[in-house]
Scaffold this motif. Structure first.
Motif, PDB file in Angstrom:
ATOM      1  N   TRP A 193       0.797  -1.235   0.000  1.00  0.00           N
ATOM      2  CA  TRP A 193       0.000   0.000   0.000  1.00  0.00           C
ATOM      3  C   TRP A 193       0.830   1.286   0.000  1.00  0.00           C
ATOM      4  N   PRO A 194       1.903   1.400   0.778  1.00  0.00           N
ATOM      5  CA  PRO A 194       2.683   2.666   0.730  1.00  0.00           C
ATOM      6  C   PRO A 194       3.278   2.949  -0.640  1.00  0.00           C
ATOM      7  N   LYS A 195       3.524   1.887  -1.392  1.00  0.00           N
ATOM      8  CA  LYS A 195       4.054   2.110  -2.733  1.00  0.00           C
ATOM      9  C   LYS A 195       2.955   2.566  -3.692  1.00  0.00           C
ATOM     10  N   ILE A 196       1.742   2.003  -3.504  1.00  0.00           N
ATOM     11  CA  ILE A 196       0.649   2.349  -4.413  1.00  0.00           C
ATOM     12  C   ILE A 196       0.094   3.742  -4.126  1.00  0.00           C
ATOM     13  N   ALA A 197      -0.201   4.022  -2.848  1.00  0.00           N
ATOM     14  CA  ALA A 197      -0.793   5.317  -2.452  1.00  0.00           C
ATOM     15  C   ALA A 197      -0.061   5.817  -1.228  1.00  0.00           C
ATOM     16  N   PRO A 198       1.040   6.449  -1.421  1.00  0.00           N
ATOM     17  CA  PRO A 198       1.808   6.903  -0.250  1.00  0.00           C
ATOM     18  C   PRO A 198       1.099   8.023   0.525  1.00  0.00           C
ATOM     19  N   GLY A 199       0.207   8.780  -0.110  1.00  0.00           N
ATOM     20  CA  GLY A 199      -0.458   9.890   0.589  1.00  0.00           C
ATOM     21  C   GLY A 199      -1.710   9.497   1.352  1.00  0.00           C
ATOM     22  N   VAL A 200      -2.170   8.252   1.242  1.00  0.00           N
ATOM     23  CA  VAL A 200      -3.400   7.803   1.907  1.00  0.00           C
ATOM     24  C   VAL A 200      -3.013   6.888   3.057  1.00  0.00           C
TER      25      VAL A 200
END
Length: 289
Positions: free
Chosen positions: A135-142
């Motif tokens: 997840w941090p790679k896909i959407a780091p801002g969420v």
């Protein structure tokens, strides 16, 4: 007699007329002269007919008028209707035949199907370890939340318009008052609305249930809130916004001034107390204006 004479005359006239016509006579001339001399026709002097005697006068016979005796009108015989008597037929004796003994056949046995025990389906354990790594790679801002967020704030925002539309410049809070006390609040609202400004009765129960006191007290045109003191103590959500400064003698609900009414049953028992209540409300409303 007259009829016989008349017949003879008619016969003679007929014979003379016959002779005058010169009918042939079957005789010699000598014989004819002889008979003419001896049987010369004598002149018949017609005799006058005697007048018929006048009929005797008819005597008038007076016929007495029959006296008609008025017969009395026949009296109609009143038919007396006797009540109809219902004749019930004699009860017929029922000859009950004894029921025949029927042999009950045994019900067929139904063989139950054997129970098949099925093993419970094992559900895979929820494991989001791999998803957390990706997840941090896909959407780091969420950010990822461990718990589901509460929608209480969203409900307050959605129902905020109800509380705002319920307010007036001078709002009188009502909460389960008896009918007589509710009528007194309505009279107070009408008097304030006619003299000092727009006033309205607001039902406190839905605002307390939906926790919308913040939206109610944040309305810009709200200038004064009026409530009974026992109503304020019963509303826990509203009590959180109550502020009192004894030194200054001020009471507020948030930033809105509040006027607390004593027990309304006192005004119903002694109507003279309404005068002092109206004076106190008048001083508060004049300060606001």
């Amino acid at each position: 007699m007259l009829s016989e004479r008349a017949e003879a005359l008619t016969l003679l006239k007929a014979a003379l007329e016959h002779l005058e016509e010169g009918a042939p006579v079957l005789a010699s001339s000598d014989d004819c002269d002889y008979f003419r001399k001896h049987y010369a026709p004598a002149k018949i002097v017609p005799q006058k007919a005697e007048p018929l005697p006048k009929p005797a006068p008819i005597e008038k016979i007076e016929i007495p008028t029959p006296v008609i005796k008025a017969e009395p009108a026949p009296i109609e015989k009143a038919e007396v209707q006797l009540p109809a008597v219902k004749t019930e037929p004699a009860p017929v004796e029922k000859f009950e035949t004894p029921p025949r003994a029927v042999k009950a056949e045994p019900a067929p046995k139904i063989e139950k199907a054997p129970k098949v025990e099925t093993a419970p389906i094992s559900q895979p354990a929820e494991n989001f370890g791999e998803l957390r790594k990706i997840w941090p790679k896909i959407a780091p801002g969420v950010p990822l939340l461990e718990e589901i967020p509460n929608d209480e704030m969203a409900k307050k925002v959605a129902n905020r318009w109800k509380a705002k539309n319920a307010t007036a410049e001078i709002s009188i809070l009502a909460y389960h008052e008896p009918p007589a006390q509710r009528a007194l609040l309505e009279q107070i609202a009408k008097a304030i609305d006619a003299v000092y400004g727009p006033a309205k009765i607001v039902q406190s129960e839905p605002i307390e249930k939906e926790k919308q006191w913040e939206a109610f007290l944040s309305v810009p045109h709200l200038k004064l809130a009026i409530a009974c003191d026992y109503t304020l103590w019963q509303l826990g959500g509203l009590m959180q916004h109550y502020r009192e400064v004894p030194a200054q003698g001020t009471r507020h609900l948030g930033k809105v001034p509040v006027f607390l009414l004593p027990d309304l049953s006192l005004y119903l028992k002694d109507p003279l107390l309404k005068r002092s209540l109206w004076k106190a409300l008048g001083t508060v409303c004049q300060k606001l204006s």
